[in-house]
Design an enzyme around this catalytic site. Structure first.
Site, short mmCIF file in Angstrom:
data_model
loop_
_atom_site.label_atom_id
_atom_site.label_comp_id
_atom_site.label_asym_id
_atom_site.label_seq_id
_atom_site.Cartn_x
_atom_site.Cartn_y
_atom_site.Cartn_z
N GLY A 50 0.84 -1.19 0.00
CA GLY A 50 0.00 0.00 0.00
C GLY A 50 0.87 1.23 0.00
NE ARG A 51 -3.26 5.79 1.58
CZ ARG A 51 -4.37 6.49 1.39
NH1 ARG A 51 -4.42 7.35 0.40
NH2 ARG A 51 -5.41 6.31 2.15
CG PHE A 52 0.96 1.31 4.69
CD1 PHE A 52 1.73 0.22 5.02
CD2 PHE A 52 -0.30 1.10 4.18
CE1 PHE A 52 1.26 -1.06 4.85
CE2 PHE A 52 -0.79 -0.18 4.02
CZ PHE A 52 -0.01 -1.27 4.34
N GLY A 53 3.53 1.17 2.83
CA GLY A 53 4.64 0.22 2.79
C GLY A 53 4.16 -1.16 2.38
CD GLU A 54 7.64 -4.36 0.99
OE1 GLU A 54 8.16 -4.25 -0.13
OE2 GLU A 54 8.19 -4.96 1.96
CB VAL A 55 0.87 -6.37 4.67
CG1 VAL A 55 0.39 -7.34 5.76
CG2 VAL A 55 0.27 -5.00 4.89
CE LYS A 62 -0.68 -0.68 7.64
NZ LYS A 62 -1.97 -0.15 8.14
CG ASP A 103 -8.87 5.03 4.89
OD1 ASP A 103 -9.66 5.22 3.95
OD2 ASP A 103 -7.71 4.61 4.74
#
Length: 517
Positions: A228-233, A246, A347
């Site tokens: 996602g825009r935050f990083g990876e899972v 996360k 969200d």
């Protein structure tokens, strides 16, 4: 305080401790000076002192020169800084010399008596043991030892730092074992579920920070399961159990901190809220990784699940009820000294809801959540630049008419998004072999990545809502869902249902259906 600053302070403190420890060992060694002692037969003619060894020379009863060998403790010093005993001039009857540069140094001292002048001869005095004072000797002798201690401590510090930095890198490699951190006592021989129940049943605010760090440093990353825009899972493993990791990029530190903070709100833990396990920051010397560790659910997000599966009416109601129950718990404030503040998600969407193994759901991704302070009636809006997902934004958010100082405004925006999620679920309800393909809300009205302006035109100006298939009118369960949806996405926010009301409606319907069976 920034985590990296805390690490640097810890390393500096460790270095100083090492220096003090070794210097203390050296000083302790000086304070245990061994001397020759002629009145200590029980100790093999040895005494120990924190002061000086000394030798006294005198005329014995037989007229010959004799020697005494003893210890002079600090308690016997006068004056305290350096005993006069060691500085007195020799006489014709006695003389003494002091030393403390090594063990048994007084065994080789022989003080000379002063000679009585005769025929204008010069008086001969006892020779000094050294041209330096005892204190100067001690300082000169200690300089190389202290230098060795400091050099050794610096090398020790560098090795430890290198190992620590190198160890963190193991977490970045796919499939490798992670560095094992020392076990916290609470972790011994227990499962994650049991441990969380033990430590969160009272407050529900999460595990102690030291336990979180111990868990985080023992996790092995297995495979990436989302981005996602935050990083990876990632799917990770901890003692044979699956966990979700996360990993935020360093640019998303505020989101990471905010989400970890919200997850650890007192009494937040709930069956329909994604289970938080730990948060940790990992600095490998080049960049910082920010980890958020939660329960792992193999079915993934509701978005993924609906794209692959359909369900019957019972499954639809069960799933919708679980989401409404989780949201009602978030929105609820629990009064008391250990009370829980009301929280709005901000969200809510199918990608931020996880499907559990029993096909109920858990709400996750609380990075944008806001809390209500009931005592001051204020909202703590997070300080980051992220906004919610445009497709799920309520009309008042899109046209910027929402009162951000009123907490109920945020809850009503969540309920609007819940109505859209119910629409996604209802489309996948299989009644008599008939169901609709999975689609996102407004799939036929806006592009795949719509702008705020595009969504504002559709939702606020045209006042469109997702299309309703005709077949829903022929099924009681789908009619109940349809009625709830419409009451969730009213244009007038104050007319929308509350999450608690939605939960009760679905619960009552489910009970009535069970009674019919």
């Amino acid at each position: 305080m920034h985590p990296r600053t805390q690490q640097n302070m810890s390393r500096t403190a460790l270095f100083v401790f090492c220096c003090i420890f070794w210097l203390g060992q050296f000083i302790n060694g000086v304070q245990s000076l061994k001397c020759k002692c002629d009145v200590c037969p029980e100790a093999n003619y040895t005494c120990q002192t924190d002061g000086y060894c000394f030798t006294t020379t005198f005329f014995g009863k037989t007229g010959g020169i004799e020697h005494n060998y003893r210890c002079l403790d600090k308690l016997q010093f006068f004056p305290p800084e350096e005993p006069q005993w060691c500085r007195s001039r020799p006489t014709a009857e006695s003389a003494q010399l002091c030393c403390r540069d090594r063990d048994f140094c007084n065994a080789v001292l022989e003080a000379q008596l002063a000679m009585v002048p005769h025929n204008n001869e010069i008086i001969r005095t006892a020779p000094k043991y050294s041209s330096f004072s005892s204190l100067e000797i001690l300082l000169l002798a200690s300089i190389p030892v202290i230098l060795l201690i400091v050099i050794g401590s610096v090398l020790c510090y560098c090795v430890m730092t290198k190992r620590k930095r190198g160890g963190t890198h193991h977490h970045l490699r796919h499939g490798e074992d992670s560095i094992e951190a020392p076990d916290h006592p609470i972790l011994k021989g227990v499962s994650l579920q049991h441990m969380l129940e033990m430590t969160t049943s009272g407050s529900g605010s999460g595990l102690p920070l030291l336990v979180q760090r111990s868990i985080a440093r023992q996790i092995q990353l297995v495979e990436i399961i989302g981005q996602g825009r935050f990083g990876e899972v990632w799917r990770g493993r901890w003692r044979g159990e699956n966990v979700a990791v996360k990993i935020f990029s360093s640019r998303e530190e505020r989101s990471w901190f905010r989400e970890a903070e919200i997850y650890q709100t007192v009494m937040l833990r709930h069956d329909n809220i994604l289970g938080f396990i730990a948060a940790d920051n990992k600095d490998n010397g080049t960049w910082t990784q920010l980890w958020l560790i939660t329960d792992y659910h193999e079915y993934g997000s509701l978005f993924d699940f609906l794209g692959r599966n359909t369900m019957d009416t019972n499954g639809m109601i069960r799933m919708a009820l679980s989401i409404a129950t989780g949201l009602a718990h978030l929105h609820m404030d629990i009064m008391g000294t250990q009370g829980k503040p009301a929280i709005a998600h901000r969200d809510l969407k199918s990608k931020n809801i996880l499907v559990k193994s029993n096909f109920t759901c858990a709400i996750g991704d609380l990075g944008l959540a806001v809390r209500h302070d009931a005592t001051t009636d204020t909202v703590d809006i997070p300080l980051n630049n992220r906004v919610g997902t445009k497709r799920y934004m309520a009309p008042e958010v899109l046209d910027e008419t929402m009162n951000v100082n009123h907490f109920d405004s945020f809850k009503r925006a969540d309920v609007y998004a819940l109505g859209l999620i119910f629409w996604e679920i209802a489309r996948r309800c299989n009644v008599g072999g008939i169901y609709d393909e999975y689609q996102l809300p407004f799939y036929d009205a806006v592009p795949s990545d719509p702008t705020i302006e595009e969504m504002r035109r559709v939702v606020c100006v045209d006042k469109q809502r997702p299309n309703i298939p005709n077949r829903w009118q022929s099924c009681e369960a789908l009619r109940v869902m349809l009625k709830l949806m419409k009451e969730c996405w009213y244009h007038n926010a104050t007319a929308r249902l509350t999450a608690l009301r939605i939960k009760k409606t679905l619960s009552n319907f489910r009970t009535s259906e069970e009674l019919k069976m």
